[in-house]
Structures are given as C-alpha cells and as structure tokens.
Design a protein around this motif. Structure first.
Motif, PDB file in Angstrom:
ATOM      1  N   THR A  46       0.812  -1.216   0.000  1.00 56.64           N
ATOM      2  CA  THR A  46       0.000   0.000   0.000  1.00 56.64           C
ATOM      3  C   THR A  46       0.848   1.269   0.000  1.00 56.64           C
ATOM      4  OG1 THR A  46      -1.628  -1.203   1.290  1.00 56.64           O
ATOM      5  CG2 THR A  46      -1.891   1.180   1.171  1.00 56.64           C
ATOM      6  N   LEU A  47       1.744   1.391   0.983  1.00 54.32           N
ATOM      7  CA  LEU A  47       2.510   2.632   1.102  1.00 54.32           C
ATOM      8  C   LEU A  47       3.421   2.862  -0.108  1.00 54.32           C
ATOM      9  CD1 LEU A  47       3.086   5.109   2.737  1.00 54.32           C
ATOM     10  CD2 LEU A  47       4.792   3.831   4.017  1.00 54.32           C
ATOM     11  N   PRO A  48       4.208   1.850  -0.533  1.00 56.55           N
ATOM     12  CA  PRO A  48       5.020   2.078  -1.744  1.00 56.55           C
ATOM     13  C   PRO A  48       4.177   2.495  -2.948  1.00 56.55           C
ATOM     14  CG  PRO A  48       5.695   0.053  -0.672  1.00 56.55           C
ATOM     15  CD  PRO A  48       4.510   0.547   0.078  1.00 56.55           C
ATOM     16  N   LEU A  49       2.999   1.873  -3.122  1.00 56.15           N
ATOM     17  CA  LEU A  49       2.147   2.261  -4.253  1.00 56.15           C
ATOM     18  C   LEU A  49       1.722   3.720  -4.128  1.00 56.15           C
ATOM     19  CD1 LEU A  49      -0.087  -0.915  -4.697  1.00 56.15           C
ATOM     20  CD2 LEU A  49       1.474   0.058  -6.384  1.00 56.15           C
ATOM     21  N   CYS A  50       1.292   4.114  -2.920  1.00 51.28           N
ATOM     22  CA  CYS A  50       0.880   5.509  -2.707  1.00 51.28           C
ATOM     23  C   CYS A  50       2.028   6.459  -3.025  1.00 51.28           C
ATOM     24  CB  CYS A  50       0.459   5.726  -1.249  1.00 51.28           C
ATOM     25  SG  CYS A  50      -1.137   5.023  -0.849  1.00 51.28           S
ATOM     26  N   LEU A  51       3.217   6.166  -2.485  1.00 51.15           N
ATOM     27  CA  LEU A  51       4.348   7.067  -2.692  1.00 51.15           C
ATOM     28  C   LEU A  51       4.760   7.075  -4.167  1.00 51.15           C
ATOM     29  CD1 LEU A  51       6.475   6.338   0.501  1.00 51.15           C
ATOM     30  CD2 LEU A  51       4.946   8.258   0.062  1.00 51.15           C
ATOM     31  N   GLY A  52       4.646   5.916  -4.823  1.00 54.16           N
ATOM     32  CA  GLY A  52       4.962   5.854  -6.250  1.00 54.16           C
ATOM     33  C   GLY A  52       4.022   6.746  -7.059  1.00 54.16           C
ATOM     34  N   LEU A  53       2.714   6.632  -6.770  1.00 57.53           N
ATOM     35  CA  LEU A  53       1.737   7.460  -7.472  1.00 57.53           C
ATOM     36  C   LEU A  53       2.011   8.943  -7.212  1.00 57.53           C
ATOM     37  CD1 LEU A  53      -0.781   7.600  -9.188  1.00 57.53           C
ATOM     38  CD2 LEU A  53      -2.171   7.210  -7.163  1.00 57.53           C
ATOM     39  N   LEU A  54       2.352   9.257  -5.945  1.00 57.08           N
ATOM     40  CA  LEU A  54       2.672  10.640  -5.596  1.00 57.08           C
ATOM     41  C   LEU A  54       3.873  11.130  -6.402  1.00 57.08           C
ATOM     42  CD1 LEU A  54       2.235  13.086  -3.696  1.00 57.08           C
ATOM     43  CD2 LEU A  54       3.768  11.993  -2.071  1.00 57.08           C
ATOM     44  N   ALA A  55       4.890  10.282  -6.518  1.00 57.58           N
ATOM     45  CA  ALA A  55       6.088  10.672  -7.262  1.00 57.58           C
ATOM     46  C   ALA A  55       5.740  10.932  -8.733  1.00 57.58           C
ATOM     47  CB  ALA A  55       7.155   9.581  -7.152  1.00 57.58           C
ATOM     48  N   VAL A  56       4.905  10.046  -9.308  1.00 55.76           N
ATOM     49  CA  VAL A  56       4.522  10.225 -10.709  1.00 55.76           C
ATOM     50  C   VAL A  56       3.780  11.556 -10.888  1.00 55.76           C
ATOM     51  CG1 VAL A  56       3.045   9.334 -12.541  1.00 55.76           C
ATOM     52  CG2 VAL A  56       4.495   7.769 -11.256  1.00 55.76           C
ATOM     53  N   LEU A  57       2.812  11.820 -10.001  1.00 58.55           N
ATOM     54  CA  LEU A  57       2.071  13.085 -10.095  1.00 58.55           C
ATOM     55  C   LEU A  57       3.012  14.275  -9.959  1.00 58.55           C
ATOM     56  CD1 LEU A  57      -1.219  12.446  -8.083  1.00 58.55           C
ATOM     57  CD2 LEU A  57      -0.982  12.922 -10.518  1.00 58.55           C
ATOM     58  N   THR A  58       3.983  14.169  -9.042  1.00 59.37           N
ATOM     59  CA  THR A  58       4.909  15.275  -8.819  1.00 59.37           C
ATOM     60  C   THR A  58       5.707  15.562 -10.083  1.00 59.37           C
ATOM     61  OG1 THR A  58       5.114  14.550  -6.534  1.00 59.37           O
ATOM     62  CG2 THR A  58       6.759  16.099  -7.329  1.00 59.37           C
ATOM     63  N   VAL A  59       6.262  14.502 -10.684  1.00 62.56           N
ATOM     64  CA  VAL A  59       7.085  14.698 -11.877  1.00 62.56           C
ATOM     65  C   VAL A  59       6.239  15.272 -13.018  1.00 62.56           C
ATOM     66  CG1 VAL A  59       8.388  13.490 -13.662  1.00 62.56           C
ATOM     67  CG2 VAL A  59       8.793  12.971 -11.263  1.00 62.56           C
ATOM     68  N   ILE A  60       5.033  14.716 -13.205  1.00 58.76           N
ATOM     69  CA  ILE A  60       4.182  15.208 -14.300  1.00 58.76           C
ATOM     70  C   ILE A  60       3.887  16.696 -14.102  1.00 58.76           C
ATOM     71  CG2 ILE A  60       1.875  15.075 -15.300  1.00 58.76           C
ATOM     72  CD1 ILE A  60       1.971  12.059 -14.793  1.00 58.76           C
ATOM     73  N   ASN A  61       3.583  17.083 -12.870  1.00 55.92           N
ATOM     74  CA  ASN A  61       3.263  18.482 -12.638  1.00 55.92           C
ATOM     75  C   ASN A  61       4.478  19.386 -12.752  1.00 55.92           C
ATOM     76  OD1 ASN A  61       0.333  19.174 -11.824  1.00 55.92           O
ATOM     77  ND2 ASN A  61       0.724  17.122 -10.996  1.00 55.92           N
ATOM     78  N   LEU A  62       5.670  18.832 -12.441  1.00 48.21           N
ATOM     79  CA  LEU A  62       6.880  19.638 -12.620  1.00 48.21           C
ATOM     80  C   LEU A  62       7.162  19.866 -14.104  1.00 48.21           C
ATOM     81  CD1 LEU A  62       9.297  18.223  -9.909  1.00 48.21           C
ATOM     82  CD2 LEU A  62       8.333  20.516 -10.003  1.00 48.21           C
ATOM     83  N   ARG A  63       6.637  18.997 -14.962  1.00 44.83           N
ATOM     84  CA  ARG A  63       6.843  19.169 -16.401  1.00 44.83           C
ATOM     85  C   ARG A  63       6.021  20.321 -16.948  1.00 44.83           C
ATOM     86  NH1 ARG A  63       9.217  14.697 -19.213  1.00 44.83           N
ATOM     87  NH2 ARG A  63       8.413  15.601 -21.124  1.00 44.83           N
ATOM     88  N   GLY A  64       5.081  20.829 -16.179  1.00 40.64           N
ATOM     89  CA  GLY A  64       4.339  21.990 -16.634  1.00 40.64           C
ATOM     90  C   GLY A  64       2.880  21.664 -16.827  1.00 40.64           C
ATOM     91  N   VAL A  65       2.078  22.734 -16.823  1.00 37.64           N
ATOM     92  CA  VAL A  65       0.638  22.583 -16.819  1.00 37.64           C
ATOM     93  C   VAL A  65       0.142  22.052 -18.158  1.00 37.64           C
ATOM     94  CG1 VAL A  65       0.201  24.963 -17.517  1.00 37.64           C
ATOM     95  CG2 VAL A  65      -1.472  23.765 -16.133  1.00 37.64           C
ATOM     96  N   ARG A  66       0.838  22.361 -19.276  1.00 37.62           N
ATOM     97  CA  ARG A  66       0.337  21.945 -20.570  1.00 37.62           C
ATOM     98  C   ARG A  66       0.424  20.431 -20.722  1.00 37.62           C
ATOM     99  NH1 ARG A  66       2.424  24.075 -26.334  1.00 37.62           N
ATOM    100  NH2 ARG A  66       3.989  22.528 -25.802  1.00 37.62           N
TER     101      ARG A  66
END
Lengths: 622, 622
Positions: free
Chosen positions: A142-162
């Motif tokens: 559970t926790l690794p999956l949550c943190l993994g999803l969080l990391a993916v969202l973080t990277v995608i959002n750092l790539r910019g809003v477009r």
C-alpha cells in the motif's frame, strides 16, 4: 543534467510562458479532476448519512441533490464573477484579502492550503485503496504504491501545466463519457419502462423500516452531499494558466466543469430514486459503492461496467492533481504578499512554481507515511477547509459588489449573500458533525497557520527595514583590511594564501598555532623564507604570530586572536584568509581535516560585522 | 561546554600527560580484562570440541591446557622482549613492520584491528546475553542494553586511561579473587579427599561412550582452547600508557596478567579432571557453563557461587574495554606512518586518541545494530585476527634477534621461532576449522583493509609531493585582484560588500543578474548611487555589469561570467565578494535563499585556482 531533461523536459525560457498556457479542453482535466471526481462520492456520502431512515431515506435523495445543485450554481456564479474581477488569479485568498482585509484573506488561504494538502493524501490513498480491493495481493505494498503514485504526479506536474492537461485528458473524458452514458441509458430505460425500469442486476435490498427524519439528520446528509462541491474553486485560482482571452477561457472551463457536475449529480439522484438504490454500510460485508450498484442496475455487469468503474477509480486517484495545479499558485500569491518564503513565487525550469510542488509532495508523502497509506481518518478533516474558503470568497464578493455598484451588482450581491450564508451554514454543520472525528484538528491548525504566516511577513518586514538604504555609496574612509593567514606548515598551499593576502593589504599577519605536537620550525625559518625576500623586494614584512595551544585545539585560538585584533584595531577591518585543500573525490574528504570549513562556519555563525573570510582554494591534481 | 566537562572531565593540557600515566595495579584492568576474561571461555571451548569423545575426552583436558599454557609462556616471553625493544608501543604492528617489512606490519595491524572491533561487539553482547539469561524479561531490550553498555564504555574511555583503570579495578580483582579461591578450595578438597573429592553439587553426568580421538579433533580442541590467549598482546601495544620506568612497569603488568591466566588455566584443567566435569552442549536444554559446574562442585551453589558467577559476567562484558584501550593506540601508530587519516594520531581533550575511540564505538554499534545485539555468528570470525598477529609478532622477533645478536639472542630466537610455528599452526587450524562458519569473511576483510591503508598512504604521499615546497616566498608580480560583487538590490548589505571590495582593489565590478521578474531599476540609478560619488571622491569608478538570465537561474550566469573574466584577463586573480545575510535563528534559514552558500560551494567544488571567494557577512539584528 540530461536525466533532468529526460524527467522534466528542457528548461523553458521566461518568454516561452505564453506557449505553455492551456485552453478549456486541457483546463478541465488540470483544474476539474477534483470537482468531477467528487460526483463519485458526494451522493453516496449523502445517502450514507440517510441510512438510519431505511428505505424512506431514498426519497430525500432528489431534494437534497437539488439543494446541492442550487448551492453549486450560486458558488459557480460567484467564482465566475471572481475570475472576471481578478484575472491574475488567487481565488478565495485574493477575493477575501481585497474585500475583507488581510486577516480574512489569510484565513481563506490557510483553509485552502490544508484542503489541498489533504486532498492529495486522501485522493491518492483512495485510488490505491480501490486498486487493492481489485488486486488484494498488493495489500502489503500500500505505502510504496501511494508514494509511487505521488512521485509520478509530482514529476508530471513539474513538467508543466500543458503536459499535465494533455496527459490527463483521456481518463477525465472517459470518466465523463461513461457516467453520462449510464445516466442516459438509465433515463431511456425509465421512460420506456413507464417510470419503473427493471434493473439488469438488482441492487441490494434496502431495509424497509427506519427512524423518523430529523432536521439535524437532514442537515448532516446535506453537508455530506456538499462534499461533491470540493474543488470548485480551483479554476479561479489558476486563471493565469489559461491562454488569451484569459477570462473568457477560464470562465468557459469553469462552466463546462460545473455543467457536467450538475448533470452528474441530478442524473444520479434521479436514477437512485427510480431504481430504489440505497447506500450500503461502508466497511461492512456486502458493501457496494453507489455508482457500482447504479451502473450494474442500468447496464449490467459486463465490459461497460468494468470500464466505467475503472475510469472512476482512475479519476479518484488523479483528483490529487487539482491540488498540484492550485497549491503552488495559491502559495505564490501568498508569497508575493510576504506571507510565505519568497521561493514560492519563483518559477522553476518549466515555468511551474516548483517550490510549491516540492512542499506539497513532501507534506503529502509525510502524511501518507504517518498513516501508512490508509488515510480514512483524514477524511473528516477535509471538507471544512473547502467550505471555509467558499464562505470567505462569497462574503468577499458581497463586499466587492458593495464597492463596485453597477447595473447587475444588486442581483449579484444578493446571490453571493445567499451563497455565503449557505456555504457558511454548511461549513458550520460539517465542523459540528465531524468535530469529534478530527475536524477539531483542522480548526486548530488553520489559526496556527495564519499566525505562522503573519510571523513570516513580520520577519520580512523587519529585514527590509534593517537593510534598506537608498543613499549612495560612501567612498570616504576606505582603509585596506588587516589580513590574517593561519599557517600550519610551509608549503605551496600556505604560500599561495600568503601571496594572495599580500595583494590585498599592506598589513599581513601569518598566524601559527603551536600545539606542541611537533617541534616548531616555522619561527626559525621565517627570516629566510619571508622577511629577507620581503625586504629585498621593498615590501612591508609580513609578521609571524605564534600562539601556544596547551589543549591542542586550533580553531578556538584563531577565533580569539581575531577578536582581540579587532578590538585593539578598531579603525581597520579584519580579513581571515583560509587556504583550503579541496578534495576532488568524496572519500578524500575523510583524509584531511576540514579546519577551513569549520573556521568559516564558526566565524559566520558567531561572527562579527567586521571580520570577512577569504577562501583561497587549492585543488588537488589527482 | 559544562555538559562536556561533566561527562568527560575538564580538558587536560599536553604537559599533564605524565600525571595521566598508570601503574601495574590500574594497568591490569585496563589491558588485562580481555586476556583474563578468556579464562572463562577458553577451557570450555576446548572441552566442547572434545564432546564427541564422551567421558574419555576429559582426560585430554590437562594435556591440552598444559599445551596452551606453554604456548602462552612463549608468547609472554616474546611480548616481554617486545616491550623492552619497542618502549614507544605498537605491539605486533610495530614489531612486524620493523623486522618483516611494511606489508607484514600492515597485515598484523589489519588483523588486530578486526580482532579488537569484534572483541567489543562480542564482549558486550556476551555480557548482555548473560544478564538476559538471569533476567529474561529484559529479552526485548537486548539491543538498547548493548548500545547503552557501549555508550558507557565509550564515555569512560574518553575520560582517559587513568580513570578507566581505577573504575575497573574492583570487578577485575573480584573476578581473580573468586576464581583463585575456587581453585584453592578445590585443590584443598582434592588433597583432603585423597584425589577423589566429593562434589557439593554434582555436575551433569558425562556420556560414557564416545568415538576415537583423531589428530584433527585434538588439533581443533587445542585451537579452541587457544582462544584463552586472545588479548595477551594488549600490554605491548599500550606501553606508553604506563608510568616511568615505562618498560619495567609494563613488563610487570604483563607478567601479573599472564601469571594469573596461567594459574587459572592450569587450576581449571586439573579440577575439571578430578571432578570429572565435561562440557554441556551449548544452546541445548540442560546447558551449564563449565565454570558454573566447577564452582558448584567445589563450593556449592550458595552466596559465593552467585558472587563468582556475577564477577565472571561482569568481566566478560567489560572485556570489550581492552579494545578501547588498544584500538586507538594501534590506529595512532598506523596513522603516524600515514596508513590511516592523521586524525587518529591527535590527542583529544583528555589526552586520549579520541578519534580511534569514536570510530571503534561507531563500528561496534553498527555491528550490534546489524546483528540485533546477538553476535554469536561473529565468534568464528574472531580468533584468526589475534593468532595472525601473534604469528607476525613472533616471526618479527625472530628477525629481530638475527639483527641484534647478543648473549641470550640465540635462545630467544629459538623460543620465538617455536612460538611463531605454534601460533601459526593454531591460526591455520582455526582458519580451516571455522572457514565455512564465517572465518572466510575475516580472511577476505584483512587483505582489503591492507589495500585500503596502502591507498591512504599513497594519497598522503601524493598530496605531500604536490604541495611541499621549501623555497622562500615570491614577492614579485603581486597584482591586486579583480573583485566581482554580485548585487541583487541596492541596500545596506550590498553597499557593505561593495565598500569592502573597494578596500581590496582598484578594479571592482558589480554584477547584476536580470531574470526579468522585476523591472530593473539598478542600471538607471547606478550613475547617481555609485559613479557620481566615486568621481567626486577621486576613486576609480566601479562598473555595473548586467547579465540577462532567460531561464531565471542566478548562480550559473555568475559562475560563467567569472570564468570568462578569468580567461580574458590571465594576468590578474579574480575574487568574488559574497555578501551573506546570516540568520540568527535556524528557522530564519528557511526564509532566505542560500545563494551565497551555494555560490561558495559550487565555486569551491568546480572551481579554479585563480578564483578566491570572500564572504562578507551581514548579521541580522533580531
């Protein structure tokens, strides 16, 4: 740097900003995921609150949902006006600040901040929780999956809003299409069935008997249903993310989001009644989510059912993304007013306010770790922030219309006043109903956050006051400093430091700390090594100062010598030249003492205005 | 500082060293705990190895023990000579290095290093293990108890060798007194019983039947019994800890330790035979340690029994202390030859080589944490290091006598040669017998450690070669540097930095990075703020350089400007003045960017010989 480029994309120049802006199609996934996703749990929350009434409770589904839809309409109207009035963005914080004063703005800002943070943790953990219900063997992860999803969202959002918008379009529109199809098919079947359609898969039977409806119960059900409204403020915070004409595009985005949400809420409530679907007790055996029952009843449990349920889970997990789009912008607005560190207002390599993304990701990760990826206990803390900020925003708009009278100002004022009262009551009901379940924590943290932000602003003000000085540079009294060079041995490093010192000043002192460990040869050699050549070159002779250190410490005597020098020569500045052996490889670090760094750090920490530190590096060749 | 004084005692001046030296009475607990403690497990280890022989095995106890005692005598003789020959200390490492060459010295040093480290972990965990057998409710606290004991030993040893000796006298002498009493009573009862005493508490019956004795089995039993010899080299390493006459006092200490150890080993072996006591299978039900059986048989299980067993446990736990006394001295000897970081050769506040104490404590803590406080699996790794260093030391003494012929040199040479062969065979037997149990790890780590130390020395040599330069200071060509001052805004901090730069050089450049975030007002104001006053004062005018930064980065453009400046002006040094806002409180750190520190660090890391960094601090008043 190439791994950064791969992960985040190439850096964007400041003048590329306009190309990064988005239209309504991308704006809906970026700012609408939270609002749309709440259609999946708002109606269910209301029906769950009605459970004590048994089958009779279902009758209240339509009026309650209509109530929520009307309130949503008021809030929509308010935020639409906000977008037009504040095209630089800021939402509740800006509206409250401009119209109700700085403290009110901070209150709205703090409430929203907490709302956004909780939304990330709860959204991610809900999505992962749903995935685990489907694949129970993932339970331990559970926790690794949550943190993994969080990391993916973080990277995608750092790539910019477009890029975020483009990427999340598919799941968002799939979700909308599926749910609207369910509603359309359901209504068609109802019409064909003369108002009494036959469910394809019959929903669990609802207990017939039940208690009587009290006002308090209905209020609580209404408050629970209102969680469908969280995320509605998102667009108004992010107006600056939209392309020109900014206001029109943002308003269009908001309109589409609210229209879809209203359609979903009304449709679901209507079908729930005609199919006689009730909530099942959560956390008990036989639990089935409302939308699962509804989809099964309308369309059966075939391929379409699984696509629909899958898209709901995906949207729930991605609803955290709305926070990633808005939290950094909210923080930026508060940082520009000095309430948060300036870093929040700086655009990163992809023109995103990266600092806000990092802080949001870090805090959410902390929450997920503390709660082990299961954030059920955070849900009661959640809606208060949103409704508090709705209320502040509506109240702010009331004041706005008072200050800006116009042809339609009176109507607008009345609508916003009604909205303020309604959302205020909702906030109050939520706070009271959920107080003991943990809402008190939110109510305690919000004022603490406000105080913190006031303190930060006070600090910045004090700094500005201390260092600001518009007067021109003074050129009088520019005396060369006394330069002190600590010398351990006579070698190339110390000679380089001494030579550099001699270029800076005519008064150079070499300082040797004698801890008695080795015979002191420096003193005897000083005449030959330094004094004689200096005299020959016609230069002032650098003095050698030797200090005994019976306790074998080195840094302490240097510091006290500097202070004493500073006291005895008040007319001159003192500069310490530190000759530093710079290691090329990390493990070399362990092989040499870091005295230069310790000296620099101690002088900086406990230092004095008049002592400067000069680092003369010596790089090892290997 | 007062908490440091409380914990460690006041700092000692270098000239107080002689007062810190110890006599034989304190020397026995400091350097003898390991050797004396091994009387508690050496004989038992030999008898355990004889278990396959059943009751017949007991007959071998006396000859095997006599063999160990003879070997002990040879080793004693060798170390006695070593002390006289090397009064500055160093033990096996020094002897091997001086007589067999640097690599042999390193081999002995590396072997001893590992022996000492394992001794700490195993000693502490054995002591705590015994405490837990007595108080089983402490089971869950194994690791904290181990780390707590380690911390206590660390602090005591940091207080200096004299205090350690005084503190550990009582348990050491109690242990010796108890065991010698057991032996004396046992012998008296044997004599009175006509060679067949009646045990007060009968020991468990030994299985009568058994296999036949093979040479290999007897060799293994002998090798196991030899673990009684570990710790014997300790005194020779620490000669410098003793008071004058150093050699005599150290030799006397060694003599007393070995004499007691021999008496204990012989007495135990004799009584084991007359009382017919065998080892019990360790780790099985009904296990009872040999000394517990013996004490019970001789004196019954009354108060005396418990005092004796208690003192044994205490000495086992404190046997780790020998490592604390010797490891830092060994490391210091190796550091003085450049094989370890110089820090190991520096005396700390209590004249102890503190760095060695820290490293030993840190590594032992790591081992304890990794093994959860139960280090049984480390025991096989243990004796090889000791016997390898014994062998190297004996072999070294053989060469010593060859080089220094004298009246008794021939006899000494023969004794040492016999000792070298005997300890060498023992090392080999231990290595083979325990190879698969983990001894291979030690055999792999020792050469790795040797290679590491050779690498460290090579590094120091390269550094010395690179920086050494006996020539006098050059006074020609002393040109003032070009000073660059990065300026963000016009305020007191930047003005202070500019003024300091002006005292250092006639060529000062102010560098402003324009990231386009705010309108650039500095350029327009420069004439009024700087140029005009400079002309009035008759000074050279500081130039303002403005660099556009489309990607909003600040540090990168500063660095590349400096490098470009350096290339275009090869005749001058470049100095960067960094005006740093120093925070008074840690949390203020979060509120300001740490650009000054980043700049300094990056320039140092990736910098150039010709760029110096000047830190001009600005201290906030609040």
């Amino acid at each position: 740097m190439s791994i950064l480029n791969f992960l985040l994309g190439r850096p964007l120049a400041s003048d590329e900003e306009s190309e990064q802006r988005i239209g309504a199609a991308a704006g809906i996934p970026v700012f609408g995921l939270d609002a749309l996703g709440s259609a999946a749990y708002g109606p269910e929350a209301a029906l769950t609150a009605l459970l004590p009434l048994g089958a009779a409770g279902i009758a209240y589904a339509v009026p309650l949902s209509l109530g929520v839809v009307v309130l949503l309409g008021i809030v929509y109207f308010s935020y639409r006006q906000t977008i037009a009035a504040y095209p630089t963005g800021g939402g509740s914080y800006t509206v409250a600040r401009q119209n109700l004063g700085a403290r009110a703005g901070l209150l709205a800002g703090a409430a929203l901040t907490i709302d956004y943070l909780l939304n990330v943790a709860v959204g991610i953990s809900t999505g992962v929780g749903a995935l685990i219900s489907a694949v129970p063997s993932l339970q331990t992860q559970t926790l690794p999956l949550c943190l993994g999803l969080l990391a993916v969202l973080t990277v995608i959002n750092l790539r910019g809003v477009r890029e975020t918008g483009t990427l999340f379009m598919i799941p968002t529109y799939l979700f909308v299409a599926c749910l609207l199809s369910v509603i359309a098919i359901g209504i068609a079947k109802t019409v064909m069935g003369g108002g009494h359609p036959t469910p394809v898969v019959a929903p669990p039977k609802v207990a017939a008997a039940g208690g009587a409806a009290s006002i308090w119960l209905l209020l609580r059900a209404f408050a629970s249903g209102c969680t469908a409204m969280t995320g509605v403020e998102a667009v108004s915070n992010g107006v600056q993310a939209f392309r020109e004409p900014v206001v029109k595009v943002a308003q269009r985005t908001l309109t589409v989001i609210i229209a879809i949400l209203m359609a979903l809420l009304t449709g679901i409530a209507y079908l729930v009644r005609v199919y006689r679907i009730g909530a099942t007790e959560p956390g008990r055996g036989g639990y089935e989510s409302l939308l699962s029952q509804l989809t099964g009843a309308v369309a059966g449990k075939g391929a379409f059912y699984y696509v629909t349920i899958g898209s709901i889970l995906l949207v729930l997990a991605l609803s955290a993304n709305t926070s990633f789009a808005d939290f950094p912008r909210l923080c930026r607005a508060m940082a520009q007013n000095g309430y948060l560190p300036y870093g929040f207002a700086v655009r990163g390599r992809r023109l995103v306010y990266s600092y806000g993304v990092y802080v949001l990701a870090g805090l959410a990760a902390l929450l997920l770790v503390i709660f082990g990826g299961v954030t059920d206990r955070l849900i009661p803390l959640f809606a208060i922030g949103a409704f508090l900020s709705f209320t502040m925003s509506q109240a702010g708009m009331v004041m706005h219309w008072k200050k800006h009278p116009g042809p339609r100002a009176r109507t607008s004022l009345i609508v916003n006043a009604v909205g303020a009262v309604a959302t205020g009551i909702t906030a109050l009901v939520v706070a009271i109903a959920k107080f003991t379940e943990g809402a008190w924590i939110t109510l305690a943290i919000i004022p603490a956050l406000v105080l913190l932000m006031v303190g930060i602003r006070r600090h910045y003000h004090a700094v500005t006051k201390e260092i600001s000085s518009p007067s021109p540079l003074e050129f009088a009294d520019l005396k060369r400093p006394i330069v002190v060079v600590p010398i351990e041995d006579w070698n190339r490093v110390s000679k380089k430091a001494l030579r550099f010192a001699l270029t800076l000043s005519d008064e150079v002192q070499a300082l040797h700390i004698d801890s008695g460990a080795e015979p002191n040869t420096l003193q005897a050699a000083w005449a030959d090594l330094v004094e004689e050549p200096a005299r020959k070159a016609g230069q002032t002779v650098p003095r050698l100062v030797i200090i005994k250190s019976p306790y074998r410490v080195v840094v302490g005597p240097i510091l006290s010598y500097l202070r004493q020098l500073e006291r005895s020569r008040p007319e001159r500045q003192v500069a310490l030249v530190v000759s530093e052996l710079v290691e090329r490889r990390w493990y070399q670090y362990l092989l040499h003492n870091q005295r230069a760094q310790v000296l620099t750090a101690l002088l900086m920490l406990d230092g004095d205005e008049r002592i400067a530190v000069i680092n003369v590096p010596w790089y090892m060749k290997f």
